[in-house]
Design a protein around this motif. Structure first.
Motif, PDB file in Angstrom:
ATOM      1  N   ALA A   8       0.853  -1.182   0.000  1.00 34.95           N
ATOM      2  CA  ALA A   8       0.000   0.000   0.000  1.00 34.95           C
ATOM      3  C   ALA A   8       0.892   1.235   0.000  1.00 34.95           C
ATOM      4  O   ALA A   8       1.768   1.381   0.857  1.00 34.95           O
ATOM      5  CB  ALA A   8      -0.910   0.012   1.226  1.00 34.95           C
ATOM      6  N   PHE A   9       0.680   2.118  -0.982  1.00 33.17           N
ATOM      7  CA  PHE A   9       1.481   3.325  -1.133  1.00 33.17           C
ATOM      8  C   PHE A   9       0.629   4.527  -0.747  1.00 33.17           C
ATOM      9  O   PHE A   9      -0.466   4.732  -1.282  1.00 33.17           O
ATOM     10  CB  PHE A   9       1.934   3.485  -2.588  1.00 33.17           C
ATOM     11  CG  PHE A   9       3.418   3.438  -2.777  1.00 33.17           C
ATOM     12  CD1 PHE A   9       4.214   4.528  -2.452  1.00 33.17           C
ATOM     13  CD2 PHE A   9       4.025   2.307  -3.287  1.00 33.17           C
ATOM     14  CE1 PHE A   9       5.582   4.491  -2.646  1.00 33.17           C
ATOM     15  CE2 PHE A   9       5.397   2.255  -3.484  1.00 33.17           C
ATOM     16  CZ  PHE A   9       6.181   3.350  -3.164  1.00 33.17           C
ATOM     17  N   LEU A  45       7.904   2.537   5.223  1.00 31.16           N
ATOM     18  CA  LEU A  45       7.596   2.424   6.640  1.00 31.16           C
ATOM     19  C   LEU A  45       8.009   1.018   7.064  1.00 31.16           C
ATOM     20  O   LEU A  45       7.373   0.028   6.710  1.00 31.16           O
ATOM     21  CB  LEU A  45       6.103   2.666   6.893  1.00 31.16           C
ATOM     22  CG  LEU A  45       5.571   4.037   6.467  1.00 31.16           C
ATOM     23  CD1 LEU A  45       4.125   4.209   6.920  1.00 31.16           C
ATOM     24  CD2 LEU A  45       6.429   5.173   7.002  1.00 31.16           C
ATOM     25  N   GLU A  46       9.090   0.953   7.801  1.00 30.74           N
ATOM     26  CA  GLU A  46       9.721  -0.331   8.135  1.00 30.74           C
ATOM     27  C   GLU A  46       9.084  -0.925   9.390  1.00 30.74           C
ATOM     28  O   GLU A  46       9.136  -0.322  10.465  1.00 30.74           O
ATOM     29  CB  GLU A  46      11.222  -0.131   8.379  1.00 30.74           C
ATOM     30  CG  GLU A  46      11.988   0.435   7.197  1.00 30.74           C
ATOM     31  CD  GLU A  46      12.408  -0.650   6.209  1.00 30.74           C
ATOM     32  OE1 GLU A  46      12.020  -1.822   6.412  1.00 30.74           O
ATOM     33  OE2 GLU A  46      13.136  -0.321   5.263  1.00 30.74           O
ATOM     34  N   PRO A  47       8.487  -2.112   9.286  1.00 27.36           N
ATOM     35  CA  PRO A  47       7.937  -2.756  10.485  1.00 27.36           C
ATOM     36  C   PRO A  47       9.060  -3.299  11.363  1.00 27.36           C
ATOM     37  O   PRO A  47      10.197  -3.450  10.918  1.00 27.36           O
ATOM     38  CB  PRO A  47       7.087  -3.888   9.907  1.00 27.36           C
ATOM     39  CG  PRO A  47       7.775  -4.245   8.638  1.00 27.36           C
ATOM     40  CD  PRO A  47       8.323  -2.957   8.088  1.00 27.36           C
ATOM     41  N   PHE A  48       8.713  -3.614  12.604  1.00 24.90           N
ATOM     42  CA  PHE A  48       9.726  -4.155  13.511  1.00 24.90           C
ATOM     43  C   PHE A  48       9.968  -5.640  13.275  1.00 24.90           C
ATOM     44  O   PHE A  48      10.905  -6.212  13.824  1.00 24.90           O
ATOM     45  CB  PHE A  48       9.323  -3.898  14.965  1.00 24.90           C
ATOM     46  CG  PHE A  48       9.438  -2.443  15.336  1.00 24.90           C
ATOM     47  CD1 PHE A  48      10.675  -1.872  15.572  1.00 24.90           C
ATOM     48  CD2 PHE A  48       8.326  -1.636  15.419  1.00 24.90           C
ATOM     49  CE1 PHE A  48      10.802  -0.529  15.902  1.00 24.90           C
ATOM     50  CE2 PHE A  48       8.432  -0.288  15.744  1.00 24.90           C
ATOM     51  CZ  PHE A  48       9.669   0.265  15.987  1.00 24.90           C
ATOM     52  N   HIS A  53       5.172  -3.561   3.974  1.00 27.36           N
ATOM     53  CA  HIS A  53       4.018  -3.529   3.075  1.00 27.36           C
ATOM     54  C   HIS A  53       3.398  -2.141   2.992  1.00 27.36           C
ATOM     55  O   HIS A  53       2.345  -1.974   2.398  1.00 27.36           O
ATOM     56  CB  HIS A  53       2.967  -4.558   3.510  1.00 27.36           C
ATOM     57  CG  HIS A  53       2.331  -4.265   4.850  1.00 27.36           C
ATOM     58  ND1 HIS A  53       2.882  -4.681   6.042  1.00 27.36           N
ATOM     59  CD2 HIS A  53       1.204  -3.603   5.180  1.00 27.36           C
ATOM     60  CE1 HIS A  53       2.125  -4.291   7.040  1.00 27.36           C
ATOM     61  NE2 HIS A  53       1.100  -3.631   6.546  1.00 27.36           N
ATOM     62  N   LEU A  54       4.072  -1.134   3.574  1.00 26.53           N
ATOM     63  CA  LEU A  54       3.608   0.252   3.519  1.00 26.53           C
ATOM     64  C   LEU A  54       4.756   1.133   3.055  1.00 26.53           C
ATOM     65  O   LEU A  54       5.871   1.052   3.589  1.00 26.53           O
ATOM     66  CB  LEU A  54       3.143   0.733   4.898  1.00 26.53           C
ATOM     67  CG  LEU A  54       1.960   0.006   5.533  1.00 26.53           C
ATOM     68  CD1 LEU A  54       1.789   0.448   6.972  1.00 26.53           C
ATOM     69  CD2 LEU A  54       0.684   0.279   4.744  1.00 26.53           C
ATOM     70  N   SER A 117       7.415 -12.433   4.182  1.00 27.32           N
ATOM     71  CA  SER A 117       7.142 -12.547   5.612  1.00 27.32           C
ATOM     72  C   SER A 117       6.206 -11.436   6.077  1.00 27.32           C
ATOM     73  O   SER A 117       6.576 -10.249   6.058  1.00 27.32           O
ATOM     74  CB  SER A 117       8.459 -12.483   6.402  1.00 27.32           C
ATOM     75  OG  SER A 117       8.225 -12.529   7.789  1.00 27.32           O
ATOM     76  N   ARG A 118       4.992 -11.804   6.464  1.00 33.49           N
ATOM     77  CA  ARG A 118       4.035 -10.819   6.961  1.00 33.49           C
ATOM     78  C   ARG A 118       4.484 -10.277   8.310  1.00 33.49           C
ATOM     79  O   ARG A 118       4.901 -11.024   9.196  1.00 33.49           O
ATOM     80  CB  ARG A 118       2.644 -11.450   7.119  1.00 33.49           C
ATOM     81  CG  ARG A 118       1.953 -11.750   5.817  1.00 33.49           C
ATOM     82  CD  ARG A 118       0.616 -12.412   6.058  1.00 33.49           C
ATOM     83  NE  ARG A 118      -0.247 -11.628   6.925  1.00 33.49           N
ATOM     84  CZ  ARG A 118      -1.497 -11.954   7.227  1.00 33.49           C
ATOM     85  NH1 ARG A 118      -2.021 -13.074   6.746  1.00 33.49           N
ATOM     86  NH2 ARG A 118      -2.224 -11.186   8.007  1.00 33.49           N
ATOM     87  N   SER A 119       4.398  -8.950   8.466  1.00 32.59           N
ATOM     88  CA  SER A 119       4.720  -8.366   9.763  1.00 32.59           C
ATOM     89  C   SER A 119       3.595  -8.633  10.755  1.00 32.59           C
ATOM     90  O   SER A 119       2.425  -8.758  10.377  1.00 32.59           O
ATOM     91  CB  SER A 119       4.967  -6.862   9.622  1.00 32.59           C
ATOM     92  OG  SER A 119       3.837  -6.224   9.075  1.00 32.59           O
TER      93      SER A 119
END
Length: 247
Positions: A8-9, A45-48, A53-54, A117-119
């Motif tokens: 998603a952008f 946007l980096e997940p932990f 995905h953003l 790999s889903r966050s």
């Protein structure tokens, strides 16, 4: 078309970019990558945990909005498939192709880089759990049936009715971090599809309060979701869904 990953952008005008990235980073519970692109217009946007995905983009003109990136093995072959289903190619940028759906929703076809790999959702200090995990395509009623058929055939995902008749969801691929929902709308003067992001949470009320602390405001409340506007008025929804599965 074998869609390997969805991103998603969030697209922001230049004068909103910095403050908007700060807001969305905060509510996503993420960090922000260094900017990239010829004009430093892109960031992730980096997940932990898990793969991103953003992403965010500074646009040169217009109000911005939301678009989808479809990560595939061969963007050019996939573009031909999309055109056969009713899309048209808006820009060929070499490394990616920008297309419009039959109702005018923007999406890009990009090379898959191995994302898989889903966050996991973020657990906040008040034990609220949330994740931004869905793009809702808002489609004028007269274009809805054709648009729904297009996305179902493009993604190969069956359609699922939800609690209200104006919504239809594409069955989620458990390997992807982003789901797709379509909404039939009747706005004055809108002739093409737009989009917004949805956030899944186990407590809409607590999540709304957290977003208000960051400058968002409530637009409208429903039984299972609340429509919000971010600090510059961009709409999005906080929804009562399972943050781990999206259901």
């Amino acid at each position: 078309m074998d869609i390997r990953w969805l991103t998603a952008f969030l697209d922001f005008p230049a004068d909103q970019f910095g403050d908007e990235v700060t807001f969305w980073r905060a509510i996503a519970g993420s960090t922000v990558s260094p900017p990239r692109g010829d004009h430093r217009e892109f960031a992730t946007l980096e997940p932990f945990n898990g793969d991103p995905h953003l992403r965010v983009q500074r646009v040169g003109s217009g109000p911005g909005g939301v678009h989808l990136d479809l990560h595939v093995d061969d963007p050019r072959t996939s573009a031909l498939e999309a055109v056969e289903l009713g899309a048209h190619i808006r820009d060929d940028l070499g490394e990616l192709l920008v297309l419009e759906s039959p109702a005018g929703f923007i999406f890009c076809l990009v090379d898959w880089a191995g994302e898989s790999s889903r966050s996991r959702p973020i657990r906040w200090p008040d034990d609220t759990i949330s994740i931004i995990d869905q793009v809702c395509i808002d489609v004028p009623a007269s274009l809805f049936d054709r648009e729904l058929t297009f996305w179902a055939r493009l993604t190969g995902r069956p359609t699922q009715p939800v609690s209200r008749p104006e919504f239809v969801r594409l069955q989620r691929d458990p390997h992807l971090a982003v789901g797709i929902l379509l909404q039939r709308v009747n706005p004055d003067g809108q002739m093409s599809a737009t989009g917004h992001v949805d956030l899944a949470t186990n407590s809409v009320q607590q999540e709304v309060a957290r977003h208000e602390d960051w400058g968002a405001r409530v637009v409208e409340r429903f039984d299972n979701w609340t429509v919000m506007a971010d600090p510059v008025g961009r709409p999005y929804c906080i929804t009562s869904r399972n943050p781990r599965t999206g259901d």
